[in-house]
Write a protein that holds these residues in place. Structure first.
Motif, PDB file in Angstrom:
ATOM      1  N   ALA A  48       8.025  -6.986  46.944  1.00 54.09           N
ATOM      2  CA  ALA A  48       6.393  -7.052  46.100  1.00 54.09           C
ATOM      3  C   ALA A  48       6.939  -5.409  45.258  1.00 54.09           C
ATOM      4  O   ALA A  48       7.878  -4.707  46.276  1.00 54.09           O
ATOM      5  CB  ALA A  48       6.080  -6.274  47.554  1.00 54.09           C
ATOM      6  N   ASP A  49       6.525  -4.497  44.381  1.00 59.31           N
ATOM      7  CA  ASP A  49       6.459  -3.601  43.661  1.00 59.31           C
ATOM      8  C   ASP A  49       5.187  -2.404  44.085  1.00 59.31           C
ATOM      9  O   ASP A  49       4.267  -3.348  43.939  1.00 59.31           O
ATOM     10  CB  ASP A  49       6.974  -3.825  42.296  1.00 59.31           C
ATOM     11  CG  ASP A  49       6.680  -2.446  41.493  1.00 59.31           C
ATOM     12  OD1 ASP A  49       7.588  -1.758  42.017  1.00 59.31           O
ATOM     13  OD2 ASP A  49       6.315  -2.627  40.395  1.00 59.31           O
ATOM     14  N   PHE A  50       6.039  -1.465  45.054  1.00 58.81           N
ATOM     15  CA  PHE A  50       5.155  -0.623  45.871  1.00 58.81           C
ATOM     16  C   PHE A  50       4.853   0.764  45.049  1.00 58.81           C
ATOM     17  O   PHE A  50       4.184   1.562  45.231  1.00 58.81           O
ATOM     18  CB  PHE A  50       5.507  -0.169  47.349  1.00 58.81           C
ATOM     19  CG  PHE A  50       5.154  -1.504  47.940  1.00 58.81           C
ATOM     20  CD1 PHE A  50       4.150  -2.044  48.422  1.00 58.81           C
ATOM     21  CD2 PHE A  50       6.543  -2.153  48.360  1.00 58.81           C
ATOM     22  CE1 PHE A  50       3.907  -3.141  49.104  1.00 58.81           C
ATOM     23  CE2 PHE A  50       6.417  -3.304  49.473  1.00 58.81           C
ATOM     24  CZ  PHE A  50       4.303  -3.712  49.361  1.00 58.81           C
ATOM     25  N   SER A  51       5.335   0.796  43.463  1.00 57.80           N
ATOM     26  CA  SER A  51       5.840   2.258  42.648  1.00 57.80           C
ATOM     27  C   SER A  51       4.304   1.822  42.141  1.00 57.80           C
ATOM     28  O   SER A  51       3.786   3.276  41.523  1.00 57.80           O
ATOM     29  CB  SER A  51       7.036   1.811  41.474  1.00 57.80           C
ATOM     30  OG  SER A  51       6.181   0.498  40.919  1.00 57.80           O
ATOM     31  N   ALA A  52       3.393   1.105  41.894  1.00 58.15           N
ATOM     32  CA  ALA A  52       1.984   0.999  41.241  1.00 58.15           C
ATOM     33  C   ALA A  52       1.092   1.963  41.774  1.00 58.15           C
ATOM     34  O   ALA A  52       1.139   1.715  43.094  1.00 58.15           O
ATOM     35  CB  ALA A  52       1.725   0.086  40.610  1.00 58.15           C
TER      36      ALA A  52
END
Length: 56
Positions: free
Chosen positions: A52-56
């Motif tokens: 999962a990419d939580f930087s957005a």
């Protein structure tokens, strides 16, 4: 209170040899890289999972 177990632990044949985290554009590229891993050769297997990419 935790239950007690008797006897030795069950025999398993699975071994975690390590893991890689790579940044690729799509699943096809990830599968291509997984096929090149040494663990995928000689009857081994490689599991590919998204992160999962939580930087957005």
């Amino acid at each position: 209170m935790r239950p007690l177990t008797t006897g030795p632990p069950p025999e398993t044949r699975e071994v975690l040899g390590g893991f890689y985290v790579i940044d690729v554009p799509d699943l096809d590229v990830a599968l291509d890289w997984a096929a090149r891993c040494p663990g995928a050769r000689g009857g081994g297997s490689v599991v590919v999972r998204p992160v999962a990419d939580f930087s957005a």
